[in-house]
Motif scaffolding. Structure first.
Motif, PDB file in Angstrom:
ATOM      1  N   ALA A  49      -4.153   6.033   6.645  1.00 45.84           N
ATOM      2  CA  ALA A  49      -2.777   5.381   6.312  1.00 45.84           C
ATOM      3  C   ALA A  49      -2.456   4.167   7.064  1.00 45.84           C
ATOM      4  O   ALA A  49      -1.809   3.095   6.772  1.00 45.84           O
ATOM      5  CB  ALA A  49      -1.899   6.247   6.295  1.00 45.84           C
ATOM      6  N   ARG A  50      -2.471   4.121   8.458  1.00 50.65           N
ATOM      7  CA  ARG A  50      -2.443   3.076   9.404  1.00 50.65           C
ATOM      8  C   ARG A  50      -3.212   2.143   9.117  1.00 50.65           C
ATOM      9  O   ARG A  50      -2.863   0.807   9.525  1.00 50.65           O
ATOM     10  CB  ARG A  50      -2.270   3.705  10.821  1.00 50.65           C
ATOM     11  CG  ARG A  50      -1.134   4.461  11.262  1.00 50.65           C
ATOM     12  CD  ARG A  50      -0.980   4.442  12.630  1.00 50.65           C
ATOM     13  NE  ARG A  50      -2.133   4.942  13.272  1.00 50.65           N
ATOM     14  CZ  ARG A  50      -2.792   6.158  13.532  1.00 50.65           C
ATOM     15  NH1 ARG A  50      -2.124   7.250  13.486  1.00 50.65           N
ATOM     16  NH2 ARG A  50      -3.901   6.287  14.346  1.00 50.65           N
ATOM     17  N   SER A  51      -4.558   2.273   8.688  1.00 54.58           N
ATOM     18  CA  SER A  51      -5.536   1.236   8.774  1.00 54.58           C
ATOM     19  C   SER A  51      -5.447   0.376   7.358  1.00 54.58           C
ATOM     20  O   SER A  51      -5.823  -0.646   7.024  1.00 54.58           O
ATOM     21  CB  SER A  51      -6.742   1.809   8.854  1.00 54.58           C
ATOM     22  OG  SER A  51      -7.132   2.456  10.041  1.00 54.58           O
ATOM     23  N   PRO A  76      -0.290  -2.465   2.767  1.00 56.64           N
ATOM     24  CA  PRO A  76       0.454  -1.993   1.636  1.00 56.64           C
ATOM     25  C   PRO A  76      -0.386  -2.622   0.369  1.00 56.64           C
ATOM     26  O   PRO A  76      -0.746  -3.904   0.281  1.00 56.64           O
ATOM     27  CB  PRO A  76       1.638  -2.694   1.616  1.00 56.64           C
ATOM     28  CG  PRO A  76       2.024  -2.693   3.137  1.00 56.64           C
ATOM     29  CD  PRO A  76       0.793  -3.137   3.564  1.00 56.64           C
ATOM     30  N   GLY A  77      -0.642  -1.593  -0.628  1.00 52.88           N
ATOM     31  CA  GLY A  77      -1.255  -1.915  -1.840  1.00 52.88           C
ATOM     32  C   GLY A  77      -2.934  -1.606  -1.486  1.00 52.88           C
ATOM     33  O   GLY A  77      -3.576  -1.694  -2.469  1.00 52.88           O
ATOM     34  N   GLY A 129       1.524   9.688   3.920  1.00 50.42           N
ATOM     35  CA  GLY A 129       2.313   8.479   2.960  1.00 50.42           C
ATOM     36  C   GLY A 129       1.615   8.003   2.028  1.00 50.42           C
ATOM     37  O   GLY A 129       1.985   6.877   1.464  1.00 50.42           O
ATOM     38  N   LEU A 130       0.376   8.514   1.739  1.00 48.09           N
ATOM     39  CA  LEU A 130      -0.561   7.646   0.848  1.00 48.09           C
ATOM     40  C   LEU A 130      -0.144   8.453  -0.715  1.00 48.09           C
ATOM     41  O   LEU A 130       0.259   9.678  -0.633  1.00 48.09           O
ATOM     42  CB  LEU A 130      -2.098   7.992   1.009  1.00 48.09           C
ATOM     43  CG  LEU A 130      -2.512   7.196   2.177  1.00 48.09           C
ATOM     44  CD1 LEU A 130      -3.717   7.244   2.708  1.00 48.09           C
ATOM     45  CD2 LEU A 130      -2.130   5.784   2.199  1.00 48.09           C
ATOM     46  N   ARG A 131      -0.633   7.507  -1.814  1.00 41.57           N
ATOM     47  CA  ARG A 131      -0.207   8.076  -3.078  1.00 41.57           C
ATOM     48  C   ARG A 131      -1.599   8.592  -3.717  1.00 41.57           C
ATOM     49  O   ARG A 131      -2.642   7.671  -3.591  1.00 41.57           O
ATOM     50  CB  ARG A 131       0.433   6.868  -4.000  1.00 41.57           C
ATOM     51  CG  ARG A 131       0.564   7.421  -5.422  1.00 41.57           C
ATOM     52  CD  ARG A 131       1.258   6.359  -6.337  1.00 41.57           C
ATOM     53  NE  ARG A 131       0.101   5.090  -6.353  1.00 41.57           N
ATOM     54  CZ  ARG A 131       0.389   3.761  -6.092  1.00 41.57           C
ATOM     55  NH1 ARG A 131       1.323   3.689  -5.768  1.00 41.57           N
ATOM     56  NH2 ARG A 131      -0.500   3.029  -6.216  1.00 41.57           N
ATOM     57  N   ILE A 132      -1.672   9.631  -4.127  1.00 42.89           N
ATOM     58  CA  ILE A 132      -2.972  10.038  -4.857  1.00 42.89           C
ATOM     59  C   ILE A 132      -3.083   9.232  -6.429  1.00 42.89           C
ATOM     60  O   ILE A 132      -2.211   9.680  -7.117  1.00 42.89           O
ATOM     61  CB  ILE A 132      -3.233  11.284  -4.824  1.00 42.89           C
ATOM     62  CG1 ILE A 132      -2.803  12.122  -3.720  1.00 42.89           C
ATOM     63  CG2 ILE A 132      -4.546  11.888  -5.477  1.00 42.89           C
ATOM     64  CD1 ILE A 132      -3.936  11.717  -2.683  1.00 42.89           C
ATOM     65  N   ALA A 150      -6.659   7.075  -3.074  1.00 50.14           N
ATOM     66  CA  ALA A 150      -5.338   7.136  -2.619  1.00 50.14           C
ATOM     67  C   ALA A 150      -4.736   5.881  -2.188  1.00 50.14           C
ATOM     68  O   ALA A 150      -5.669   5.139  -1.462  1.00 50.14           O
ATOM     69  CB  ALA A 150      -5.321   8.178  -1.196  1.00 50.14           C
ATOM     70  N   SER A 151      -3.624   5.341  -2.382  1.00 45.92           N
ATOM     71  CA  SER A 151      -3.237   4.165  -2.122  1.00 45.92           C
ATOM     72  C   SER A 151      -2.178   4.022  -1.276  1.00 45.92           C
ATOM     73  O   SER A 151      -1.293   5.037  -1.500  1.00 45.92           O
ATOM     74  CB  SER A 151      -2.829   3.442  -3.557  1.00 45.92           C
ATOM     75  OG  SER A 151      -3.663   3.342  -4.617  1.00 45.92           O
ATOM     76  N   LYS A 152      -2.068   2.813  -0.451  1.00 40.98           N
ATOM     77  CA  LYS A 152      -0.827   2.819   0.205  1.00 40.98           C
ATOM     78  C   LYS A 152       0.389   2.165  -0.492  1.00 40.98           C
ATOM     79  O   LYS A 152       0.029   0.907  -0.904  1.00 40.98           O
ATOM     80  CB  LYS A 152      -1.124   2.248   1.498  1.00 40.98           C
ATOM     81  CG  LYS A 152       0.089   2.106   2.704  1.00 40.98           C
ATOM     82  CD  LYS A 152      -0.533   1.594   3.806  1.00 40.98           C
ATOM     83  CE  LYS A 152       0.712   1.647   4.953  1.00 40.98           C
ATOM     84  NZ  LYS A 152       0.169   1.343   6.254  1.00 40.98           N
ATOM     85  N   PRO A 153       1.374   2.699  -0.655  1.00 39.82           N
ATOM     86  CA  PRO A 153       2.494   2.230  -1.455  1.00 39.82           C
ATOM     87  C   PRO A 153       2.877   0.603  -0.839  1.00 39.82           C
ATOM     88  O   PRO A 153       2.876   0.450   0.275  1.00 39.82           O
ATOM     89  CB  PRO A 153       3.726   3.021  -1.510  1.00 39.82           C
ATOM     90  CG  PRO A 153       3.001   4.310  -1.073  1.00 39.82           C
ATOM     91  CD  PRO A 153       1.844   4.055  -0.366  1.00 39.82           C
ATOM     92  N   GLY A 154       2.965  -0.169  -1.669  1.00 29.48           N
ATOM     93  CA  GLY A 154       3.310  -1.893  -1.507  1.00 29.48           C
ATOM     94  C   GLY A 154       4.819  -1.885  -1.612  1.00 29.48           C
ATOM     95  O   GLY A 154       5.440  -2.695  -1.282  1.00 29.48           O
TER      96      GLY A 154
END
Length: 136
Positions: A9-11, A14-15, A90-93, A132-136
Motif C-alpha cells: 500500500a505504501r509503495s 493513488p490510482g 487501505g486497498l480496494r479489492i 487491489a487498487s489504492k484509492p485516488g
C-alpha cells in the motif's frame, strides 16, 4: 502478511494497483511429494503460530539444483488473510478470481493442454488472480 500488505500500500501511488496471479492457498494443504498420485491432506490450511519446516532439496525450478539452504520455513496464509490484509492496508479489492488450472506441475495434476488441471472427479481451485487498487 499484514506487514506485506502495508508495504504494498505504501509503495503504490493513488490510482496504482497490485495484481497477483498465484497458486491457490487451498493447494498448500496437499502432500506434494514426488510420490503423491492423488490429493491427500497433509498440512494445515489456517495460519499457525509455528512455521512448517521442510528439508530443502533443489529449487522449485530445478529439483536437482545445488542450494546452500538446508531448511525452509513456511507459514500458510488462507485466502481470507490475503484479502483482509490488503483491505486493512487501505486497498480496494477490484476483483478476485479462482481458477481450475495451474501453470506448473504438482504430482496429482495432469497437463492435457497448456496448463495443469486436476483430473477429477470435480474441480479444485488451483490458482487465483486478484487486483487491489489504492484509492485516488
Amino acid at each position: 502478511l499484514p506487514r506485506w500488505a502495508d508495504v504494498v500500500a505504501r509503495s503504490l501511488r493513488p490510482g496504482g494497483f497490485l495484481y497477483v496471479h498465484e497458486i491457490h492457498p487451498f493447494l498448500y494443504v496437499f502432500d506434494d511429494s514426488r510420490g503423491a498420485t492423488e490429493p491427500r491432506v497433509k498440512f494445515p490450511y489456517w495460519v499457525q503460530s509455528a512455521p512448517l519446516e521442510f528439508a530443502v532439496k533443489g529449487s522449485y525450478a530445478d529439483p536437482d539444483a545445488h542450494v546452500n539452504t538446508r531448511v525452509s520455513y513456511d507459514w500458510p496464509h488462507g485466502m481470507d488473510e490475503i484479502v483482509t490484509s490488503l483491505i486493512d492496508a487501505g486497498l480496494r479489492i477490484d476483483f478476485l478470481h479462482e481458477w481450475p488450472f495451474l501453470d506448473w506441475q504438482l504430482p496429482f495434476l495432469e497437463k492435457p493442454g497448456e496448463v495443469w488441471v486436476y483430473p477429477g472427479p470435480g474441480e479444485l481451485p488451483l490458482s487465483f488472480s486478484l487486483k487491489a487498487s489504492k484509492p485516488g
